[in-house]
Design an enzyme around this catalytic site. Sequence first.
Site, PDB file in Angstrom:
ATOM      1  N   PRO A   2       0.823  -1.215   0.000  1.00 20.87           N
ATOM      2  CA  PRO A   2       0.000   0.000   0.000  1.00 20.87           C
ATOM      3  C   PRO A   2       0.855   1.262   0.000  1.00 20.87           C
ATOM      4  O   PRO A   2       1.942   1.303   0.578  1.00 20.87           O
ATOM      5  CB  PRO A   2      -0.794  -0.118   1.309  1.00 20.87           C
ATOM      6  CG  PRO A   2      -0.770  -1.565   1.650  1.00 20.87           C
ATOM      7  CD  PRO A   2       0.533  -2.082   1.148  1.00 20.87           C
ATOM      8  N   LYS A  52       4.513   4.525   5.647  1.00 21.34           N
ATOM      9  CA  LYS A  52       3.722   3.300   5.545  1.00 21.34           C
ATOM     10  C   LYS A  52       3.593   2.571   6.881  1.00 21.34           C
ATOM     11  O   LYS A  52       3.216   1.393   6.920  1.00 21.34           O
ATOM     12  CB  LYS A  52       4.350   2.386   4.488  1.00 21.34           C
ATOM     13  CG  LYS A  52       4.398   3.049   3.111  1.00 21.34           C
ATOM     14  CD  LYS A  52       5.017   2.158   2.064  1.00 21.34           C
ATOM     15  CE  LYS A  52       5.055   2.877   0.723  1.00 21.34           C
ATOM     16  NZ  LYS A  52       5.570   2.038  -0.378  1.00 21.34           N
ATOM     17  N   ARG A 121      14.597   7.036  11.389  1.00 22.77           N
ATOM     18  CA  ARG A 121      15.065   6.319  10.195  1.00 22.77           C
ATOM     19  C   ARG A 121      14.271   6.704   8.948  1.00 22.77           C
ATOM     20  O   ARG A 121      14.708   6.410   7.835  1.00 22.77           O
ATOM     21  CB  ARG A 121      14.937   4.800  10.404  1.00 22.77           C
ATOM     22  CG  ARG A 121      15.866   4.213  11.438  1.00 22.77           C
ATOM     23  CD  ARG A 121      15.954   2.706  11.292  1.00 22.77           C
ATOM     24  NE  ARG A 121      14.666   2.039  11.457  1.00 22.77           N
ATOM     25  CZ  ARG A 121      14.195   1.604  12.606  1.00 22.77           C
ATOM     26  NH1 ARG A 121      14.878   1.793  13.724  1.00 22.77           N
ATOM     27  NH2 ARG A 121      13.030   0.986  12.668  1.00 22.77           N
ATOM     28  N   ASN A 162       5.244   3.103  -5.830  1.00 23.01           N
ATOM     29  CA  ASN A 162       5.569   3.070  -7.249  1.00 23.01           C
ATOM     30  C   ASN A 162       4.642   3.959  -8.088  1.00 23.01           C
ATOM     31  O   ASN A 162       5.066   4.540  -9.089  1.00 23.01           O
ATOM     32  CB  ASN A 162       5.498   1.626  -7.754  1.00 23.01           C
ATOM     33  CG  ASN A 162       6.421   1.382  -8.926  1.00 23.01           C
ATOM     34  OD1 ASN A 162       7.310   2.176  -9.205  1.00 23.01           O
ATOM     35  ND2 ASN A 162       6.220   0.276  -9.620  1.00 23.01           N
TER      36      ASN A 162
END
Length: 272
Positions: A2, A52, A121, A162
Amino acid sequence: MPEGHTVHRLAAVHQRMFRGRPVTVSSPQGRFADGAHMLDGRVLTEAEAHGKHLLLGFGDEQILHIHLGIYGTYVLGPGPAPVPTGAVRLRLTADTGYADLRGPNVCELLAPGEVKALRDRLGPDPLRADADPALAWRRIERSRTPIAVLLLDQKVVAGPGNIYRAEVLFRAGIHPLLPGRELTRDQWAEIWADLVALMADGVRTGRIDTVRPAHTPEAMGRPPRVDDHGGEVYVYRRTGQPCLVCAVEVRTVQLAGRNLFWCPGCQPPVPG
């Protein structure tokens, strides 16, 4: 996997359904049984996303960290919750409904210090009010890596996948193999602003639409796109089809293990 807008939508749903309520927490599959036992009956105090990553707070410094990965899915619905079927890693229930999580890459409890380390991070998230695009720019401007690769590096920018990667580069007219250090500051500002706007639309509508008004099916008299991912796009998964702007065939190539889509006509390489 996702894209980031999906995880922000999940955070918003958790806020509406569970925030401020005691939540029954279980792990029908059993793989998160210990963690579920620690959270069971606690009040959900917050739900937020960074890129995410979904973060659910339960007070007393208990933070549930979920990353869906490639195979993770959520099913949410009104009560009463049905009998669990399949490998339900985590179930949350309250008087407002239930949420079932299956197949996540990560489902774990983190201490506040571990959450900070996770955030440190990650790059800035275009959907967060505290995001600083200058942090991403500092990594981009000194990198020889293609900008198309950098945009999928969650340490550079957290959230885009993407589809957004391909579409913002097309909309900016930038060749995807341009090294980061050859991108201008103005080009980066345009990409960032586009990510903020497009991903916010994704949170609002639940789909990814990136075409401008002049290129919608209605404006062009063309059929709507038919694709599992839905949404109207310029280049993503349109290999071999004519560009909606210049009619040159959209191309694809493997780059860093992912399919990269672009239009050679609208995104010419920079002479070098």
